[in-house]
Write a protein that holds these residues in place. Structure first.
Motif, short mmCIF file in Angstrom:
data_model
loop_
_atom_site.label_atom_id
_atom_site.label_comp_id
_atom_site.label_asym_id
_atom_site.label_seq_id
_atom_site.Cartn_x
_atom_site.Cartn_y
_atom_site.Cartn_z
N GLY A 139 -1.76 14.11 -11.39
CA GLY A 139 -2.06 13.00 -10.61
C GLY A 139 -1.79 11.52 -10.35
N PRO A 140 -2.05 11.06 -9.50
CA PRO A 140 -0.93 9.94 -9.02
C PRO A 140 -0.85 8.69 -9.88
CG PRO A 140 -3.44 9.91 -8.62
CD PRO A 140 -3.57 10.55 -9.06
N GLU A 141 -1.68 8.66 -11.14
CA GLU A 141 -1.59 7.41 -12.43
C GLU A 141 0.03 7.75 -12.76
OE1 GLU A 141 -5.42 8.52 -11.81
OE2 GLU A 141 -3.39 9.55 -12.13
N SER A 142 1.05 8.62 -12.77
CA SER A 142 2.12 8.59 -12.68
C SER A 142 3.66 7.82 -11.98
CB SER A 142 3.13 9.77 -13.76
OG SER A 142 2.49 11.07 -12.03
N GLU A 148 10.66 -3.49 -5.01
CA GLU A 148 10.53 -4.09 -4.00
C GLU A 148 8.59 -4.67 -3.35
OE1 GLU A 148 13.25 -2.07 -4.37
OE2 GLU A 148 15.14 -3.77 -3.99
N VAL A 149 8.84 -3.00 -3.65
CA VAL A 149 7.09 -2.33 -3.63
C VAL A 149 5.94 -3.17 -4.63
CG1 VAL A 149 5.47 -0.11 -3.70
CG2 VAL A 149 7.73 -0.12 -2.60
N ALA A 150 6.38 -3.34 -5.69
CA ALA A 150 5.67 -3.82 -6.75
C ALA A 150 5.60 -4.84 -6.37
CB ALA A 150 6.79 -3.57 -7.98
N SER A 151 6.63 -5.90 -6.11
CA SER A 151 6.88 -7.34 -5.85
C SER A 151 5.27 -7.95 -4.69
CB SER A 151 7.98 -7.99 -5.56
OG SER A 151 8.24 -7.54 -4.05
N LEU A 152 5.47 -6.34 -3.80
CA LEU A 152 4.79 -6.59 -3.00
C LEU A 152 2.93 -5.57 -2.67
CD1 LEU A 152 7.33 -5.74 0.17
CD2 LEU A 152 5.96 -8.09 0.02
N LYS A 153 2.80 -5.72 -4.00
CA LYS A 153 1.51 -4.94 -4.37
C LYS A 153 -0.10 -5.65 -4.19
CE LYS A 153 -0.34 -2.88 -8.60
NZ LYS A 153 -0.59 -2.79 -10.10
N GLN A 154 -0.42 -4.90 -3.24
CA GLN A 154 -1.26 -4.89 -3.16
C GLN A 154 -1.90 -5.71 -1.70
OE1 GLN A 154 -4.89 -5.89 -6.21
NE2 GLN A 154 -5.04 -3.49 -6.34
N ILE A 155 -0.87 -6.51 -1.49
CA ILE A 155 -0.29 -7.20 -0.15
C ILE A 155 -1.59 -7.62 0.95
CG2 ILE A 155 1.13 -5.93 1.17
CD1 ILE A 155 2.53 -8.57 1.99
N ALA A 253 0.31 2.79 -0.76
CA ALA A 253 -1.44 2.78 -0.96
C ALA A 253 -1.52 1.72 -2.13
CB ALA A 253 -2.05 3.90 -2.84
N VAL A 254 0.33 1.22 -2.95
CA VAL A 254 0.26 0.25 -3.76
C VAL A 254 0.04 -0.98 -2.90
CG1 VAL A 254 2.10 -1.14 -4.94
CG2 VAL A 254 2.11 1.74 -5.53
N MET A 255 0.57 -1.03 -1.91
CA MET A 255 0.66 -2.14 -0.83
C MET A 255 -0.60 -2.83 0.12
SD MET A 255 4.58 -2.43 0.71
CE MET A 255 4.54 -0.64 1.22
N GLY A 256 -1.70 -1.52 0.34
CA GLY A 256 -2.87 -1.83 0.97
C GLY A 256 -2.83 -1.85 2.32
N ILE A 257 -2.39 -0.80 2.70
CA ILE A 257 -1.86 -1.10 4.54
C ILE A 257 -2.75 0.45 4.95
CG2 ILE A 257 -0.44 -0.91 6.08
CD1 ILE A 257 1.67 -2.48 4.31
N PRO A 258 -4.08 0.12 5.72
CA PRO A 258 -4.02 1.30 6.78
C PRO A 258 -2.69 2.37 7.08
CG PRO A 258 -5.10 -0.76 7.69
CD PRO A 258 -3.82 -1.00 6.18
N CYS A 259 -3.21 3.48 7.26
CA CYS A 259 -2.01 4.57 7.04
C CYS A 259 -3.14 5.91 7.62
CB CYS A 259 -1.96 5.10 5.49
SG CYS A 259 -0.06 6.29 5.44
N VAL A 260 -1.50 6.12 8.37
CA VAL A 260 -2.18 7.71 8.95
C VAL A 260 -1.40 8.84 8.64
CG1 VAL A 260 -2.39 9.15 10.98
CG2 VAL A 260 -2.86 7.05 10.98
N GLY A 319 -4.97 1.60 -8.17
CA GLY A 319 -4.35 0.63 -9.64
C GLY A 319 -2.98 1.74 -9.69
N LEU A 320 -1.84 1.50 -8.80
CA LEU A 320 -1.27 2.83 -8.52
C LEU A 320 -0.16 1.96 -8.79
CD1 LEU A 320 -1.36 5.46 -6.34
CD2 LEU A 320 -2.37 5.79 -8.35
N GLY A 321 1.02 2.62 -9.62
CA GLY A 321 2.30 2.00 -9.64
C GLY A 321 3.10 1.03 -10.42
#
Length: 355
Positions: A139-142, A148-155, A253-260, A319-321
């Protein structure tokens, strides 16, 4: 597990090799683990012909290609634990390694060899009704993000509206063997709405970048950026991202951006994470995508605010990352209580640490 003064540190061998078009994340993940555990254990990177460069400051040992070279290196080094991120492995190969190493931890192993490891983190996973072995953490929990990505979490949650000129980022990883970058840009060139487009080209991209640049010249506000570039910052600046379906959707998904999402190959096509219920628009195999389907998917979150917010909410709700602490704690447990070391009491399953 910090050793007592005077007590010899245990040794962790790390072997990473490029496989299945997984890009740079396995190397970055190994570096994050190594930096977390470096004060507690001696860490040696085993580097074969197809391995990425080991992170600075760590001991390395060169090995050839093939499983026999890895076994020979392990016989010489005699590590207490092998951390392996090298794609799908065979049962026969891992059974031989079990005779050399007390503890074995694998990442994202879709082969039979994972059954012989002591712990397998299956961050990438496929839909299946089969019973999962107890030593698999699926699963994605791991998944854990770099700094750099963590600093932009849920932007994405912090944005009330689109940028004045909506921004599309196209990124198909380190090598993009099928050249989906070219296919995607060719289709996006037909969009008639005002749009900023940034195309990211990976370090191992082997196709003609000149063709991409010529295409970009034909459309306003379109830029091609070659490696190196700050992926996290560029992703965070996007209003919609078009990418492959391996590890990149986890970072998105950590940042929360629409994605194709477009799958680069059949392996990626079978992965279960980047789907609608997690906030993604998955269009299947990139080499089969129709122009109309791709353009409609890109425009959907740009033209329909409720759909954009729904996608962001679904991603960030995961809640990933933050999986690094749990992963490293499980590795510590395997190091301290090896399955094949005599004189140790059998403890609880190391995968229990994450549940």
């Amino acid at each position: 597990m910090i050793p007592i003064d005077g007590q010899e540190k245990k040794t962790i061998a790390i072997h990473v090799s490029r496989s299945d078009g997984k890009g740079t994340y396995p190397a970055r993940r190994a570096a994050m683990i190594a930096n977390t555990l470096k004060e507690e254990a001696n860490i040696v990177f085993l580097c074969g012909d197809d391995s990425p460069t080991a992170p600075d400051g760590f001991n390395t040992q060169a090995i050839g290609s093939g499983s026999s070279s890895l076994s020979k290196a392990l016989l010489t080094l005699k590590p207490d634990l092998l951390l392996r991120d090298s794609g799908s492995t065979s049962q026969e190969e891992v059974e031989k390694i079990r005779q050399l190493v007390p503890s074995i931890v694998h990442f994202d192993d879709f082969g039979d060899g994972g059954k012989g490891a002591d712990l397998v983190f299956q961050t990438l996973y496929a839909e299946s009704n089969d019973k999962v072995p107890d030593h698999y953490v699926v699963g994605p929990e791991s998944f854990f993000a770099d700094e750099e990505v963590a600093s932009l979490k849920q932007i994405g949650l912090r944005r009330d509206r689109l940028s004045p000129l909506p921004h599309l980022v196209i990124s198909f990883g380190d090598d993009d063997a099928g050249n989906l970058t070219y296919r995607a840009l060719r289709h996006v060139m037909q969009l008639q709405i005002p749009l900023k487009v940034t195309v990211l080209v990976g370090e191992r991209y082997r196709h003609d970048t000149g063709t991409l640049r010529m295409m970009a010249l034909g459309r306003r506000n379109t830029t091609v950026l070659e490696h190196p570039h700050n992926l996290a910052e560029l992703y965070a600046s996007a209003d919609v991202i078009l990418c492959a379906s391996g590890y990149m959707p986890y970072e998105v998904a950590v940042m929360g951006i629409p994605c194709v999402v477009l799958a680069q190959n059949d392996f990626e096509l079978g992965l279960a994470f980047p789907k609608e219920h997690h906030g993604f628009i998955h269009l299947g195999l990139g080499r089969k995508i129709k122009q109309s389907s791709l353009l409609n998917a890109v425009m959907e979150p740009l033209l329909h605010e409720p759909l954009r917010k729904k996608a962001i909410a679904r991603q960030t709700a995961l809640g990933l990352g933050d999986g690094k602490d749990a992963v490293c704690e499980a590795i510590r447990y395997c190091l301290e209580y090896p399955k094949r070391k005599l004189g140790k009491q059998a403890g609880k399953e190391p995968s229990d640490v994450l549940h």
